[in-house]
Design a protein around this motif. Structure first.
Motif, PDB file in Angstrom:
ATOM      1  N   GLY A 105       0.826  -1.208   0.000  1.00  0.00           N
ATOM      2  CA  GLY A 105       0.000   0.000   0.000  1.00  0.00           C
ATOM      3  C   GLY A 105       0.855   1.250   0.000  1.00  0.00           C
ATOM      4  O   GLY A 105       0.537   2.231   0.687  1.00  0.00           O
ATOM      5  N   LYS A 106       1.934   1.239  -0.771  1.00  0.00           N
ATOM      6  CA  LYS A 106       2.910   2.311  -0.719  1.00  0.00           C
ATOM      7  C   LYS A 106       2.911   3.119  -2.003  1.00  0.00           C
ATOM      8  O   LYS A 106       3.008   2.568  -3.091  1.00  0.00           O
ATOM      9  N   LEU A 107       2.823   4.453  -1.842  1.00  0.00           N
ATOM     10  CA  LEU A 107       2.944   5.348  -2.982  1.00  0.00           C
ATOM     11  C   LEU A 107       4.425   5.584  -3.258  1.00  0.00           C
ATOM     12  O   LEU A 107       5.180   5.949  -2.363  1.00  0.00           O
ATOM     13  N   GLN A 108       4.843   5.360  -4.482  1.00  0.00           N
ATOM     14  CA  GLN A 108       6.223   5.603  -4.863  1.00  0.00           C
ATOM     15  C   GLN A 108       6.241   6.046  -6.313  1.00  0.00           C
ATOM     16  O   GLN A 108       5.194   6.199  -6.944  1.00  0.00           O
ATOM     17  N   ALA A 109       7.448   6.311  -6.800  1.00  0.00           N
ATOM     18  CA  ALA A 109       7.553   6.760  -8.191  1.00  0.00           C
ATOM     19  C   ALA A 109       8.801   6.153  -8.801  1.00  0.00           C
ATOM     20  O   ALA A 109       9.784   5.851  -8.101  1.00  0.00           O
ATOM     21  N   GLN A 110       8.755   5.979 -10.095  1.00  0.00           N
ATOM     22  CA  GLN A 110       9.895   5.394 -10.799  1.00  0.00           C
ATOM     23  C   GLN A 110      10.690   6.501 -11.486  1.00  0.00           C
ATOM     24  O   GLN A 110      10.117   7.398 -12.099  1.00  0.00           O
ATOM     25  N   ILE A 111      12.008   6.445 -11.358  1.00  0.00           N
ATOM     26  CA  ILE A 111      12.894   7.436 -11.974  1.00  0.00           C
ATOM     27  C   ILE A 111      13.046   7.089 -13.449  1.00  0.00           C
ATOM     28  O   ILE A 111      13.442   5.976 -13.813  1.00  0.00           O
ATOM     29  N   LEU A 112      12.758   8.068 -14.296  1.00  0.00           N
ATOM     30  CA  LEU A 112      12.881   7.869 -15.739  1.00  0.00           C
ATOM     31  C   LEU A 112      14.087   8.605 -16.339  1.00  0.00           C
ATOM     32  O   LEU A 112      14.677   8.153 -17.320  1.00  0.00           O
ATOM     33  N   ASP A 113      14.457   9.758 -15.713  1.00  0.00           N
ATOM     34  CA  ASP A 113      15.548  10.547 -16.290  1.00  0.00           C
ATOM     35  C   ASP A 113      16.042  11.549 -15.236  1.00  0.00           C
ATOM     36  O   ASP A 113      15.413  11.726 -14.184  1.00  0.00           O
ATOM     37  N   ILE A 114      17.124  12.214 -15.543  1.00  0.00           N
ATOM     38  CA  ILE A 114      17.689  13.237 -14.665  1.00  0.00           C
ATOM     39  C   ILE A 114      18.058  14.456 -15.496  1.00  0.00           C
ATOM     40  O   ILE A 114      18.387  14.338 -16.685  1.00  0.00           O
ATOM     41  N   ASP A 115      17.992  15.620 -14.878  1.00  0.00           N
ATOM     42  CA  ASP A 115      18.388  16.875 -15.530  1.00  0.00           C
ATOM     43  C   ASP A 115      19.729  17.321 -14.934  1.00  0.00           C
ATOM     44  O   ASP A 115      19.756  17.995 -13.889  1.00  0.00           O
ATOM     45  N   PRO A 116      20.864  16.958 -15.541  1.00  0.00           N
ATOM     46  CA  PRO A 116      22.178  17.308 -14.976  1.00  0.00           C
ATOM     47  C   PRO A 116      22.396  18.806 -14.879  1.00  0.00           C
ATOM     48  O   PRO A 116      23.096  19.279 -13.985  1.00  0.00           O
ATOM     49  N   VAL A 117      21.804  19.559 -15.801  1.00  0.00           N
ATOM     50  CA  VAL A 117      22.005  21.009 -15.803  1.00  0.00           C
ATOM     51  C   VAL A 117      21.510  21.621 -14.499  1.00  0.00           C
ATOM     52  O   VAL A 117      22.128  22.523 -13.929  1.00  0.00           O
ATOM     53  N   TYR A 118      20.386  21.123 -13.994  1.00  0.00           N
ATOM     54  CA  TYR A 118      19.835  21.629 -12.734  1.00  0.00           C
ATOM     55  C   TYR A 118      20.819  21.408 -11.594  1.00  0.00           C
ATOM     56  O   TYR A 118      21.119  22.319 -10.813  1.00  0.00           O
ATOM     57  N   THR A 119      21.332  20.183 -11.502  1.00  0.00           N
ATOM     58  CA  THR A 119      22.258  19.852 -10.417  1.00  0.00           C
ATOM     59  C   THR A 119      23.552  20.645 -10.539  1.00  0.00           C
ATOM     60  O   THR A 119      24.089  21.145  -9.545  1.00  0.00           O
ATOM     61  N   LEU A 120      24.077  20.758 -11.774  1.00  0.00           N
ATOM     62  CA  LEU A 120      25.306  21.523 -11.967  1.00  0.00           C
ATOM     63  C   LEU A 120      25.116  22.969 -11.544  1.00  0.00           C
ATOM     64  O   LEU A 120      26.016  23.586 -10.956  1.00  0.00           O
ATOM     65  N   GLY A 121      23.957  23.507 -11.828  1.00  0.00           N
ATOM     66  CA  GLY A 121      23.669  24.875 -11.413  1.00  0.00           C
ATOM     67  C   GLY A 121      23.636  25.000  -9.903  1.00  0.00           C
ATOM     68  O   GLY A 121      24.178  25.950  -9.326  1.00  0.00           O
ATOM     69  N   GLU A 122      23.019  24.023  -9.240  1.00  0.00           N
ATOM     70  CA  GLU A 122      22.964  24.038  -7.783  1.00  0.00           C
ATOM     71  C   GLU A 122      24.347  23.873  -7.175  1.00  0.00           C
ATOM     72  O   GLU A 122      24.700  24.531  -6.191  1.00  0.00           O
ATOM     73  N   LEU A 123      25.134  22.971  -7.772  1.00  0.00           N
ATOM     74  CA  LEU A 123      26.501  22.773  -7.279  1.00  0.00           C
ATOM     75  C   LEU A 123      27.321  24.044  -7.435  1.00  0.00           C
ATOM     76  O   LEU A 123      28.108  24.415  -6.552  1.00  0.00           O
ATOM     77  N   ALA A 124      27.155  24.697  -8.583  1.00  0.00           N
ATOM     78  CA  ALA A 124      27.891  25.938  -8.823  1.00  0.00           C
ATOM     79  C   ALA A 124      27.477  27.007  -7.820  1.00  0.00           C
ATOM     80  O   ALA A 124      28.316  27.757  -7.305  1.00  0.00           O
ATOM     81  N   LEU A 125      26.159  27.089  -7.531  1.00  0.00           N
ATOM     82  CA  LEU A 125      25.677  28.067  -6.563  1.00  0.00           C
ATOM     83  C   LEU A 125      26.243  27.769  -5.175  1.00  0.00           C
ATOM     84  O   LEU A 125      26.667  28.673  -4.442  1.00  0.00           O
ATOM     85  N   THR A 126      26.240  26.478  -4.818  1.00  0.00           N
ATOM     86  CA  THR A 126      26.776  26.088  -3.506  1.00  0.00           C
ATOM     87  C   THR A 126      28.260  26.409  -3.407  1.00  0.00           C
ATOM     88  O   THR A 126      28.738  26.969  -2.409  1.00  0.00           O
TER      89      THR A 126
END
Length: 432
Positions: A105-126
């Motif tokens: 009875g668990k709600l979950q989601a399946q990972i289909l893809d990733i947006d590297p640009v988003y993470t790189l932007g966050e890493l750069a900001l950090t």
């Protein structure tokens, strides 16, 4: 009659819910990875939202990803110019498809893809935020202001045990003409333990107060590994270190935050060792130049002083010659005067000795006659003190039973026997 309410089994309800949820289209969702577990066939992950400054998640979603799909996602990340590692605490934006796992009875989601640009932007900001904070606190140049030894021969080395970086660095120093002494402190140079492991190594080397420099080196590898050296805690540890810290992380183009706070950032472990050799060589050459300058200066000074001393020597010789003649004349005059004085003294002492001799001859006879008269007088006194002479004059002597003279009546008591000595004999009596 009440209307009958329809009832469903749990499975029927969850299946219907699953069908309803799975009609929801895939969407992009961003959050912070809080947990990740890679299994052979499937990867489990959780991402959450957080308020700034809080560690309590506002909302969390559980995710799954088939192993093959996750491998494709990591390959996609690795293809970028600035790759990163998918790990906890990383901000990501994922394409997910909602689903319901009926058995739990668990709600979950399946990972289909990733947006590297988003993470790189966050890493750069950090990274940019950390860099600004370090600059504001004056930590970017703090280690650079530490005094660097002219001849840095005692070297602390932080690297992986048995790695190529360790061999390259040590071999380069060993091939130099200088007697470098390397004190190693091995650490994890990639992965989540990098920060704590390198900080522990820095603290271990801090105990050696004779270190001239500490070098943090690792060989080339995935660009993902560079992100572990953007740690704020690690940067602070290096910035506040008491001796210069060199880095040779093995990336020729990219710079980590650790390179920014280090005394010297080098591109490779070998380059790091080369910089130390160059420092030692420069110091050696400076010392040789200084020694040469001192020698040349000494020769010039000696030449100048030699000429001066020669001149002084000539003047001194003239002065001494003149003084010698003056002293020689004075000594000759003194010798003549002493000869006259000695003759006078000799005659004077000779007369005195003659007078003393005459006096001794006359005086000895008078002294003998005087002493003879004094002796005869003493002899008469001794004879007059003889007890026989006393008895002859009519006096008596009283002796006790032990034969000792009695000089006072208080020495006697009734019953004592005494002897009275007369000129003609002794009489014994008893005291009453």
């Amino acid at each position: 009659m009440a209307q009958e309410t329809r009832s469903y089994s749990v499975r029927q309800y969850m299946t219907a819910l699953k069908q309803k949820v799975e009609t929801t289209p895939a969407v992009w969702v961003h959050g912070v990875i809080t947990q990740i577990s890679e299994k052979p066939k499937v990867v489990y992950m959780s991402i959450a939202d957080f308020e700034e400054g809080s560690v309590i998640p506002q909302a969390t979603v559980s995710l799954t990803c088939f192993g093959a799909k996750f491998a494709a996602i990591k390959a996609k990340v690795a293809s970028f110019d600035n790759p990163f590692e998918i790990k906890p605490q990383l901000k990501v934006q994922l394409l997910i498809k909602a689903e319901v796992y009926v058995p739990y009875g668990k709600l979950q989601a399946q990972i289909l893809d990733i947006d590297p640009v988003y993470t790189l932007g966050e890493l750069a900001l950090t990274k940019s935020a950390i860099l600004r904070k370090l600059a504001t606190e004056g930590l970017l140049d703090k280690n650079k202001s530490v005094e660097f030894a002219e001849m840095p021969l005692r070297v602390g080395l932080i690297t992986g045990e048995g790695t190529a970086a360790y061999r390259d660095f040590s071999t380069k120093l060993a091939e130099s003409p200088f007697a470098f002494h390397v004190v190693p402190a091995f650490a994890k140079m990639q992965g989540n333990e990098t920060e704590s492991s390198v900080i522990e190594a820095l603290e271990a080397l801090r105990a050696d107060t004779e270190l001239d420099v500490v070098c943090i080196v690792r060989g080339g590898g995935s660009k993902t590994d560079l992100t572990f050296f953007d740690s704020e805690a690690l940067c602070r540890a290096v910035a506040n270190y008491p001796v210069p810290v060199f880095t040779g992380i093995g990336h020729e183009i990219d710079r980590s935050l650790l390179d920014e706070v280090a005394y010297q950032a080098c591109i490779t472990p070998t380059d790091c060792a080369k910089r130390l050799i160059e420092r030692a060589s420069e110091s050696w050459e400076a010392m040789v130049r200084a020694a040469r300058d001192i020698a040349e200066g000494a020769r010039d000074c000696l030449g100048t002083y030699s000429a001066g001393l020669t001149s002084v020597g000539h003047r001194l010789q003239q002065i001494l010659s003149k003084r010698f003649l003056e002293e020689k004349t004075t000594l000759a005059q003194i010798a003549v005067s002493l000869k006259k004085d000695m003759h006078f003294l000799f005659q004077s002492e000779t007369g005195r000795l003659q007078r003393n001799a005459d006096g001794l001859r006359q005086g000895t006879r008078k002294i003998i006659e005087f002493e003879k008269a004094r002796f005869e007088l003493s002899e008469q006194k001794v004879k007059s003190a003889d007890p026989k002479q006393v008895l002859a004059k009519g006096y008596t002597l009283t002796l006790n039973a032990n034969g000792k003279f009695i000089r006072n009546a208080s020495e006697l008591k009734p019953g004592d026997r005494i002897t009275t000595r007369f000129r003609g004999g002794d009489v014994t009596s008893q005291v009453l």
